[in-house]
Design an enzyme around this catalytic site. Structure first.
Site, PDB file in Angstrom:
ATOM      1  N   HIS A 264      37.190  69.381  -7.261  1.00  0.00           N
ATOM      2  CA  HIS A 264      37.231  68.823  -8.621  1.00  0.00           C
ATOM      3  C   HIS A 264      37.600  67.350  -8.638  1.00  0.00           C
ATOM      4  O   HIS A 264      37.653  66.748  -9.714  1.00  0.00           O
ATOM      5  CB  HIS A 264      38.191  69.630  -9.501  1.00  0.00           C
ATOM      6  CG  HIS A 264      37.571  70.871 -10.052  1.00  0.00           C
ATOM      7  ND1 HIS A 264      36.948  70.933 -11.276  1.00  0.00           N
ATOM      8  CD2 HIS A 264      37.438  72.099  -9.507  1.00  0.00           C
ATOM      9  CE1 HIS A 264      36.481  72.145 -11.484  1.00  0.00           C
ATOM     10  NE2 HIS A 264      36.762  72.883 -10.417  1.00  0.00           N
TER      11      HIS A 264
ATOM     12  N   HIS B 266      42.128  76.414  -3.870  1.00  0.00           N
ATOM     13  CA  HIS B 266      40.814  76.557  -4.496  1.00  0.00           C
ATOM     14  C   HIS B 266      40.574  77.891  -5.198  1.00  0.00           C
ATOM     15  O   HIS B 266      39.672  77.974  -6.025  1.00  0.00           O
ATOM     16  CB  HIS B 266      39.712  76.301  -3.456  1.00  0.00           C
ATOM     17  CG  HIS B 266      38.310  76.346  -3.990  1.00  0.00           C
ATOM     18  ND1 HIS B 266      37.874  75.491  -4.978  1.00  0.00           N
ATOM     19  CD2 HIS B 266      37.248  77.133  -3.687  1.00  0.00           C
ATOM     20  CE1 HIS B 266      36.601  75.748  -5.236  1.00  0.00           C
ATOM     21  NE2 HIS B 266      36.210  76.738  -4.467  1.00  0.00           N
TER      22      HIS B 266
END
Length: 267
Positions: free
Chosen positions: A110, A196
């Protein structure tokens, strides 16, 4: 930090100073960063924060603020989804500027312009600062290291980016993270810490203890009901001591509040 807690914005001038200084520091770092923990000292690894600023403050409340004596690694995915991503990233960057050895930052999936455009960080930056900062953050994210080694015994990587076995740590050091090529190979280490993925207890231990997933965003997106976690390593053994914690209240700003309009319909 207190101003952020009270939903006040940082003046653009100071935000520029923090982000530009962080960019220069990160540019000088290698793709694979070595971290030495002296005997008797400890080191804390956190997983995804995803813009949950008030849960970040709770981590600091539980475990202490970052300092030379209390260093942290944040293992990627600092922003997006949560609607206090700017507060998170500026706080982490400010600690990095104040004391570089107090905090280490790895790049997650991200920390990229394409993800930020969809999942809220770009919209949040435009709303709270300006469009100019969107490009600046995208540039700084490209400077983030890819992985960290703690005292040559364990490897911390932020997310699942590997598909081939048998690659040495020395080969990661040689990766040019500023080019278009991407890390796709799995290094060898005594312990791999990754992030994650949401885990019910904030962590998951696999492969006979050689792989730990840590996720530090409790009640992810205000709906998953999961706990968050962080890992403390104390030298010289560097055995993982995992601490789980629950979500804390935050102001009534929903996750994905700044996200792409199409995604916001389904959030």
């Amino acid at each position: 930090m207190d101003d952020f807690k009270n939903q006040k914005c940082l003046h653009k001038r100071y935000a520029y100073q923090i982000v530009l200084q962080t960019r220069e520091m990160l540019r000088a770092m290698p793709s694979l960063v070595d971290i030495t923990v002296s005997d008797g000292n400890h080191f804390t690894v956190c997983g995804d924060i995803h813009g949950q600023y008030f849960d970040l403050l709770n981590i600091f409340e539980i475990n202490g603020l970052p300092s030379q004596e209390n260093p942290y690694l944040f293992n990627g995915d600092f922003v997006d989804r949560g609607s206090f991503s700017l507060e998170v990233i500026l706080t982490l960057f400010a600690f990095k500027c104040m004391c570089p050895s107090a905090i280490y930052l790895a790049r997650g999936n991200h920390e990229s312009k394409s993800m930020n455009k969809i999942y809220g960080f770009e919209g949040e930056v435009k709303s709270k600062l300006s469009e100019t900062f969107v490009e600046l953050f995208a540039e700084v994210f490209c400077c983030l290291p890819l992985a960290h080694v703690i005292k040559q015994q364990g490897l911390c990587c932020p997310w699942r980016s590997f598909s081939v076995d048998g690659v040495k740590l020395s080969q990661i050091r040689e990766i040019d993270r500023f080019s278009c090529s991407h890390l796709r190979k799995h290094p060898l280490a005594d312990l791999i810490v990754r992030s994650h993925e949401v885990k019910d207890e904030g962590y998951e231990i696999e492969h006979d203890g050689k792989l730990i997933t840590v996720f530090s965003a409790p009640n992810y997106c205000d709906q998953m009901g999961n706990k968050g976690a962080f890992i403390r390593f104390k030298a010289p053994e560097l055995k993982p001591d995992i601490v789980s914690f629950s979500a804390v209240p935050h102001p009534d700003v929903k996750p994905m509040a700044y996200a792409n309009n199409f995604l916001r319909m389904f959030s």
